[in-house]
Design a protein around this motif. Structure first.
Motif, PDB file in Angstrom:
ATOM      1  N   ILE A 100       0.830  -1.397   0.044  1.00 16.41           N
ATOM      2  CA  ILE A 100       0.050  -0.309   0.134  1.00 16.41           C
ATOM      3  C   ILE A 100       0.635   1.281  -0.118  1.00 16.41           C
ATOM      4  O   ILE A 100       0.417   2.332  -0.462  1.00 16.41           O
ATOM      5  CB  ILE A 100      -0.918   0.016   1.039  1.00 16.41           C
ATOM      6  N   ALA A 101       2.021   1.220   0.626  1.00 18.74           N
ATOM      7  CA  ALA A 101       2.917   2.346   0.552  1.00 18.74           C
ATOM      8  C   ALA A 101       3.342   2.617  -0.960  1.00 18.74           C
ATOM      9  O   ALA A 101       3.632   3.762  -1.407  1.00 18.74           O
ATOM     10  CB  ALA A 101       3.877   2.192   1.532  1.00 18.74           C
ATOM     11  N   ASN A 102       3.799   1.655  -1.467  1.00 18.16           N
ATOM     12  CA  ASN A 102       4.463   1.546  -2.859  1.00 18.16           C
ATOM     13  C   ASN A 102       3.278   1.911  -3.636  1.00 18.16           C
ATOM     14  O   ASN A 102       3.647   2.905  -4.599  1.00 18.16           O
ATOM     15  CB  ASN A 102       4.964   0.043  -3.249  1.00 18.16           C
ATOM     16  N   ARG A 103       2.126   1.536  -3.448  1.00 18.08           N
ATOM     17  CA  ARG A 103       0.860   2.154  -4.187  1.00 18.08           C
ATOM     18  C   ARG A 103       0.699   3.568  -4.259  1.00 18.08           C
ATOM     19  O   ARG A 103       0.649   4.284  -5.122  1.00 18.08           O
ATOM     20  CB  ARG A 103      -0.135   1.248  -4.259  1.00 18.08           C
ATOM     21  N   ALA A 104       0.762   4.054  -2.991  1.00 18.19           N
ATOM     22  CA  ALA A 104       0.262   5.511  -2.637  1.00 18.19           C
ATOM     23  C   ALA A 104       1.367   6.361  -3.519  1.00 18.19           C
ATOM     24  O   ALA A 104       1.196   7.289  -3.930  1.00 18.19           O
ATOM     25  CB  ALA A 104       0.629   5.674  -1.221  1.00 18.19           C
ATOM     26  N   VAL A 105       2.803   5.759  -3.230  1.00 17.12           N
ATOM     27  CA  VAL A 105       4.011   6.631  -3.735  1.00 17.12           C
ATOM     28  C   VAL A 105       3.820   6.580  -5.448  1.00 17.12           C
ATOM     29  O   VAL A 105       3.969   7.435  -6.054  1.00 17.12           O
ATOM     30  CB  VAL A 105       5.181   6.115  -3.394  1.00 17.12           C
ATOM     31  N   SER A 106       3.391   5.245  -5.895  1.00 21.02           N
ATOM     32  CA  SER A 106       3.052   5.059  -7.336  1.00 21.02           C
ATOM     33  C   SER A 106       2.149   6.141  -7.945  1.00 21.02           C
ATOM     34  O   SER A 106       2.081   6.702  -8.832  1.00 21.02           O
ATOM     35  CB  SER A 106       3.070   3.827  -7.682  1.00 21.02           C
TER      36      SER A 106
ATOM     37  N   TYR B 194       1.154   8.915  -6.683  1.00 22.00           N
ATOM     38  CA  TYR B 194       1.660  10.337  -6.969  1.00 22.00           C
ATOM     39  C   TYR B 194       2.710  10.413  -8.269  1.00 22.00           C
ATOM     40  O   TYR B 194       2.470  11.394  -8.952  1.00 22.00           O
ATOM     41  CB  TYR B 194       2.595  10.733  -5.750  1.00 22.00           C
ATOM     42  N   ALA B 195       3.394   9.456  -8.669  1.00 17.84           N
ATOM     43  CA  ALA B 195       4.190   9.489  -9.804  1.00 17.84           C
ATOM     44  C   ALA B 195       3.406   9.499 -11.148  1.00 17.84           C
ATOM     45  O   ALA B 195       3.839  10.100 -12.105  1.00 17.84           O
ATOM     46  CB  ALA B 195       5.356   8.366  -9.620  1.00 17.84           C
ATOM     47  N   ASP B 196       2.426   8.711 -11.079  1.00 15.82           N
ATOM     48  CA  ASP B 196       1.630   8.466 -12.308  1.00 15.82           C
ATOM     49  C   ASP B 196       0.625   9.790 -12.469  1.00 15.82           C
ATOM     50  O   ASP B 196      -0.139   9.910 -13.435  1.00 15.82           O
ATOM     51  CB  ASP B 196       0.822   7.166 -12.433  1.00 15.82           C
ATOM     52  N   GLY B 197       0.479  10.627 -11.392  1.00 13.69           N
ATOM     53  CA  GLY B 197      -0.459  11.772 -11.574  1.00 13.69           C
ATOM     54  C   GLY B 197      -1.838  11.393 -11.099  1.00 13.69           C
ATOM     55  O   GLY B 197      -2.635  12.233 -11.206  1.00 13.69           O
ATOM     56  N   THR B 198      -2.012  10.356 -10.466  1.00 10.94           N
ATOM     57  CA  THR B 198      -3.274  10.227  -9.639  1.00 10.94           C
ATOM     58  C   THR B 198      -3.450  11.067  -8.627  1.00 10.94           C
ATOM     59  O   THR B 198      -4.782  11.640  -8.407  1.00 10.94           O
ATOM     60  CB  THR B 198      -3.407   8.755  -9.275  1.00 10.94           C
ATOM     61  N   PHE B 199      -2.505  11.353  -7.760  1.00  8.94           N
ATOM     62  CA  PHE B 199      -2.506  12.458  -6.817  1.00  8.94           C
ATOM     63  C   PHE B 199      -1.663  13.554  -7.122  1.00  8.94           C
ATOM     64  O   PHE B 199      -0.397  13.134  -7.648  1.00  8.94           O
ATOM     65  CB  PHE B 199      -2.306  11.813  -5.388  1.00  8.94           C
ATOM     66  N   ASP B 200      -1.672  14.727  -6.926  1.00 10.10           N
ATOM     67  CA  ASP B 200      -0.843  15.728  -7.225  1.00 10.10           C
ATOM     68  C   ASP B 200      -0.201  16.170  -5.765  1.00 10.10           C
ATOM     69  O   ASP B 200       0.801  16.858  -5.594  1.00 10.10           O
ATOM     70  CB  ASP B 200      -1.531  17.140  -7.741  1.00 10.10           C
ATOM     71  N   GLU B 201      -0.465  15.798  -4.675  1.00 14.77           N
ATOM     72  CA  GLU B 201      -0.108  15.948  -3.479  1.00 14.77           C
ATOM     73  C   GLU B 201      -0.485  14.664  -2.456  1.00 14.77           C
ATOM     74  O   GLU B 201      -1.640  14.208  -2.667  1.00 14.77           O
ATOM     75  CB  GLU B 201      -0.228  17.285  -2.532  1.00 14.77           C
ATOM     76  N   LEU B 202       0.140  14.461  -1.359  1.00 11.40           N
ATOM     77  CA  LEU B 202       0.090  13.334  -0.563  1.00 11.40           C
ATOM     78  C   LEU B 202       0.341  13.516   0.962  1.00 11.40           C
ATOM     79  O   LEU B 202       1.192  14.118   1.123  1.00 11.40           O
ATOM     80  CB  LEU B 202       0.620  12.113  -1.014  1.00 11.40           C
ATOM     81  N   TYR B 203      -0.885  13.482   1.805  1.00  7.37           N
ATOM     82  CA  TYR B 203      -0.656  13.720   3.190  1.00  7.37           C
ATOM     83  C   TYR B 203      -0.966  12.342   3.995  1.00  7.37           C
ATOM     84  O   TYR B 203      -1.668  11.658   3.648  1.00  7.37           O
ATOM     85  CB  TYR B 203      -1.495  14.620   3.730  1.00  7.37           C
ATOM     86  N   VAL B 204      -0.266  12.294   5.056  1.00  8.01           N
ATOM     87  CA  VAL B 204      -0.624  11.307   5.982  1.00  8.01           C
ATOM     88  C   VAL B 204      -0.860  11.806   7.391  1.00  8.01           C
ATOM     89  O   VAL B 204      -0.486  12.895   7.819  1.00  8.01           O
ATOM     90  CB  VAL B 204       0.683  10.452   6.332  1.00  8.01           C
ATOM     91  N   TYR B 205      -2.015  11.295   7.914  1.00  3.56           N
ATOM     92  CA  TYR B 205      -2.777  11.692   9.162  1.00  3.56           C
ATOM     93  C   TYR B 205      -2.471  10.512  10.252  1.00  3.56           C
ATOM     94  O   TYR B 205      -2.876   9.389   9.857  1.00  3.56           O
ATOM     95  CB  TYR B 205      -4.173  12.076   9.189  1.00  3.56           C
ATOM     96  N   TYR B 206      -1.928  10.711  11.516  1.00  8.69           N
ATOM     97  CA  TYR B 206      -1.971   9.745  12.419  1.00  8.69           C
ATOM     98  C   TYR B 206      -1.869  10.634  13.813  1.00  8.69           C
ATOM     99  O   TYR B 206      -1.494  11.665  13.943  1.00  8.69           O
ATOM    100  CB  TYR B 206      -0.576   8.758  12.305  1.00  8.69           C
ATOM    101  N   ASN B 207      -1.808   9.463  14.928  1.00  7.45           N
ATOM    102  CA  ASN B 207      -1.643   9.885  16.345  1.00  7.45           C
ATOM    103  C   ASN B 207      -0.134   9.845  16.659  1.00  7.45           C
ATOM    104  O   ASN B 207       0.277   8.834  16.782  1.00  7.45           O
ATOM    105  CB  ASN B 207      -2.600   9.191  17.038  1.00  7.45           C
ATOM    106  N   HIS B 208       0.306  10.851  16.800  1.00  5.78           N
ATOM    107  CA  HIS B 208       1.940  11.049  17.350  1.00  5.78           C
ATOM    108  C   HIS B 208       1.964  10.813  18.903  1.00  5.78           C
ATOM    109  O   HIS B 208       1.093  11.136  19.590  1.00  5.78           O
ATOM    110  CB  HIS B 208       2.291  12.459  17.121  1.00  5.78           C
ATOM    111  N   PHE B 209       2.808   9.750  19.109  1.00  8.89           N
ATOM    112  CA  PHE B 209       3.054   9.383  20.495  1.00  8.89           C
ATOM    113  C   PHE B 209       3.848  10.369  21.246  1.00  8.89           C
ATOM    114  O   PHE B 209       5.093  10.555  20.915  1.00  8.89           O
ATOM    115  CB  PHE B 209       3.707   8.093  20.457  1.00  8.89           C
ATOM    116  N   VAL B 210       3.334  11.133  22.152  1.00  7.55           N
ATOM    117  CA  VAL B 210       4.031  11.890  23.009  1.00  7.55           C
ATOM    118  C   VAL B 210       4.455  11.471  24.405  1.00  7.55           C
ATOM    119  O   VAL B 210       5.539  11.539  24.744  1.00  7.55           O
ATOM    120  CB  VAL B 210       3.094  13.177  23.092  1.00  7.55           C
ATOM    121  N   SER B 211       3.608  10.726  25.125  1.00 10.75           N
ATOM    122  CA  SER B 211       3.981  10.003  26.324  1.00 10.75           C
ATOM    123  C   SER B 211       2.653   8.839  26.293  1.00 10.75           C
ATOM    124  O   SER B 211       1.742   8.915  25.556  1.00 10.75           O
ATOM    125  CB  SER B 211       3.966  10.994  27.478  1.00 10.75           C
ATOM    126  N   ALA B 212       2.569   8.390  27.583  1.00  8.94           N
ATOM    127  CA  ALA B 212       1.779   7.275  27.693  1.00  8.94           C
ATOM    128  C   ALA B 212       0.202   7.973  27.919  1.00  8.94           C
ATOM    129  O   ALA B 212      -0.619   7.133  27.759  1.00  8.94           O
ATOM    130  CB  ALA B 212       1.999   6.458  28.891  1.00  8.94           C
TER     131      ALA B 212
END
Length: 286
Positions: free
Chosen positions: A152-158, A160-178
């Motif tokens: 899925i990571a390779n597909r997401a990058v591909s 972008y390379a083939d023009g399906t997406f012109d920009e790509l963002y990732v959203y996640y929860n960053h671990f600060v502490s417990a």
């Protein structure tokens, strides 16, 4: 007023629930230690590959690559990392609400964006709201390896390379502490704001060429960003679940204390009533 039997039944069931949540808290704490170790162990690799990419991109004005250059944005891709299971407090709701509000603010039409969902809860959330889900992956284990998300990571990058997406963002929860996790947005592509991990740009000799190195290295770097975000999100998920189960256990203990007090009062009232009846019966016979 509830009967003694009803109160006793509630106390018993609440104690069993408390035992379950306590066990889940301990399991999540164990998983958190391993997930946090995995996330920290991946950081040196990310720092080094970022240093190399930044040194090539910033050290020479003759080097160019589509992943390093902005272009007119017609469609945006959002990689959203959620969990497959619930019972994790606000872990999923915070990030899904943030992404949903963001796409509503940025885009006027569903043709302008699509979601790549990592996690069952995120996938179901977007499908119920008719948000276009371009790709998905569910059923990831608690200890994720790169091979689990490589496709899925390779597909997401591909895409972008083939023009399906012109920009790509990732959203996640960053671990600060417990007890603290932050919803984080990271721009994956294009890599217009890449910077070295140190103030000094290292000089390298490349074979066969800088362009050839970038052609291989940039897709790997973008895929590594996705994997690093997933490791970070997994640590956050276990921390959020541990905290949620701890709160549930504490609430169960408080409820048991309240129910025990009610039980004792009801029992005392029943005893008093029995004594009163016995006394009244004895008085009537005299």
């Amino acid at each position: 007023m509830a009967s003694l039997r009803d109160i006793k039944t509630r106390i018993t069931s609440t104690k069993k629930t408390s035992q379950i949540t306590k066990a889940m808290q301990m399991v999540s704490a164990s998983k958190l230690n391993r997930a946090e170790t995995n996330a920290k162990a991946f950081n040196p690799y990310m720092d080094k590959i970022q240093e190399v990419v930044a040194s090539i991109a910033l050290g020479s004005t003759d080097v160019s690559h589509p992943m390093l250059e902005s272009r007119p944005v017609k469609r945006t891709g959002y990689i959203v990392i959620s969990s497959d299971r619930g019972l994790a407090g606000a872990y999923n709701s915070n990030i899904l609400r943030t992404v949903h509000q963001t796409v509503q603010k940025r885009h006027k039409s569903q043709d302008e964006y699509a979601v790549i969902a990592i996690g069952r809860i995120g996938r179901d959330f977007f499908r119920k709201r008719n948000v276009p889900v371009f790709s998905e992956i569910t059923g990831l284990g608690d200890q994720v390896s790169f091979s689990d998300i490589k496709d899925i990571a390779n597909r997401a990058v591909s895409m972008y390379a083939d023009g399906t997406f012109d920009e790509l963002y990732v959203y996640y929860n960053h671990f600060v502490s417990a007890i603290s996790q932050e919803v984080t947005e990271k721009k994956l592509l294009p890599l217009t704001d890449i910077a070295p991990t140190t103030n000094k740009i290292t000089s390298y000799e490349f074979e066969p060429s800088q362009e050839g190195i970038l052609e291989v290295l940039l897709p790997q770097y973008a895929e590594s960003l996705i994997y690093g975000a997933l490791l970070d999100a997994k640590a956050s998920e276990h921390a959020a679940r541990m905290t949620a189960m701890q709160s549930a256990t504490d609430n169960a203990k408080e409820l048991i204390q309240g129910l025990t007090l009610s039980y004792n009062r009801a029992r005392q009232a029943a005893i008093t009533q029995e004594i009163t009846e016995i006394t009244a019966g004895a008085s009537a016979q005299q």
